[in-house]
Design an enzyme around this catalytic site. Structure first.
Site, short mmCIF file in Angstrom:
data_model
loop_
_atom_site.label_atom_id
_atom_site.label_comp_id
_atom_site.label_asym_id
_atom_site.label_seq_id
_atom_site.Cartn_x
_atom_site.Cartn_y
_atom_site.Cartn_z
CE LYS A 1 102.99 55.86 5.93
NZ LYS A 1 102.51 57.29 5.56
CE LYS B 1 99.16 54.02 6.95
NZ LYS B 1 99.02 55.37 6.32
#
Length: 325
Positions: free
Chosen positions: A197, A249
């Site tokens: 992330k 992400k």
């Protein structure tokens, strides 16, 4: 002038031919719909930076769960938006807190016909907006946060989550959640690890969606956009700790990372087509600069082509409805 001996265009000459030889496909079952459920509202609240997306009431969310199941989506990923926050994010552990009651609502509505997934993080629940609790110097305390994550995993599983998604990028988060789930008898609960992330500018609209109270930034725990080899290290650590699925992400700016992760692991790979990626398309389409549907299709196809078997996208229901025509 000699004619070409090889003619790749033969395989592009009609829609039927292109469908026959297509290397990458998008199916509703590969799509996950992120949803926001807010406490204390009586009507859905539009999110201005994400056209078509709302903060749901519990009642409107129930209808959306049923629709997602009918469309054959892979699942829904739920985010709670509480009325009140504190430094410890205590609402995340309250069985009557908005995220946990939304999980219970979803499971009651769809049973096992749709996967009910839960974001496991403190940022929506803390008054400082960070993904963990802070120490005396105002820094995110990794290990103190892990203790809370372990409890959150159990509460979310007991509320009805089939899948929990540790997303705070704390070192060791998957291991403590797995241990806590197993100790509480939830050894069947799946962990979808937000393994990679990045600290991204594309999260802006999401912060409106959850009413973020963030002070400062998250660069000390989310991954540096300059680094890709580090992503593999993060993924392998999460798998060693018990992750069943790993996720990258954002998706669109990190297609290379998705491909690298897919090549490095043998577990399912997910990617999150995030709020800022959506907002750019919607804004450009509203100005007539892009063909909206073709652009959406191309983006999701690119994420699948990079190697993600699972795509979280705010366009999931729309795409599934179109795919079923």
């Amino acid at each position: 002038m000699p004619f070409p001996a090889d003619r790749p265009r033969r395989l592009r000459q009609s829609p039927a031919m292109r469908r026959l030889v297509a290397e990458t496909h998008v199916q509703p079952s590969q799509l996950i719909l992120p949803m926001f459920i807010a406490e204390g509202i009586t009507e859905p609240r539009p999110i201005t930076s994400m056209p078509g997306v709302v903060q749901h009431t519990r009642d409107t969310a129930r209808k959306a769960y049923a629709e997602a199941a009918a469309l054959g989506l892979g699942g829904v990923m739920l985010f709670g938006v509480p009325e009140h926050k504190d430094a410890q994010g205590s609402g995340a552990l309250d069985p009557e807190g908005i995220l946990n009651v939304a999980l219970a609502d979803a499971r009651a509505e769809v049973g096992d016909d749709l996967l009910v997934m839960s974001d496991l993080c403190l940022d929506e629940f803390t008054d400082h907006g960070h993904c963990g609790v802070l120490d005396a110097q105002g820094r995110v305390d990794n290990d103190a946060t892990l203790e809370i994550y372990a409890q959150m995993g159990v509460v979310q599983a007991e509320s009805g989550a089939h899948v929990v998604g540790p997303s705070g990028m704390m070192d060791g988060q998957v291991g403590v959640v797995r241990s806590a789930l197993d100790a509480a008898g939830h050894d069947d609960t799946v962990i979808l690890a937000y393994a990679v992330k990045y600290s991204s500018a594309f999260y802006g609209p999401f912060r409106e969606a959850v009413g973020s109270s963030l002070q400062g930034d998250r660069k000390t725990y989310q991954q540096d956009p300059a680094n890709s080899r580090e992503a593999i290290r993060e993924v392998l650590l999460d798998i060693d700790e018990g992750a069943d699925i790993v996720m990258v992400k954002p998706a669109l700016s990190y297609l290379d990372v998705i491909a690298d992760v897919r090549a490095a692991v043998d577990v399912p790979v997910a990617a999150y087509n995030i709020s800022g990626e959506m907002a750019m398309v919607e804004a450009a389409a509203a100005n007539g600069w892009l063909d909206r549907e073709r652009t959406i299709d191309e983006i999701i196809l690119s994420i699948r082509r990079a190697g993600a078997e699972i795509v979280l996208t705010y366009w999931a229901a729309e795409l599934a409805a179109r795919l079923s025509r």
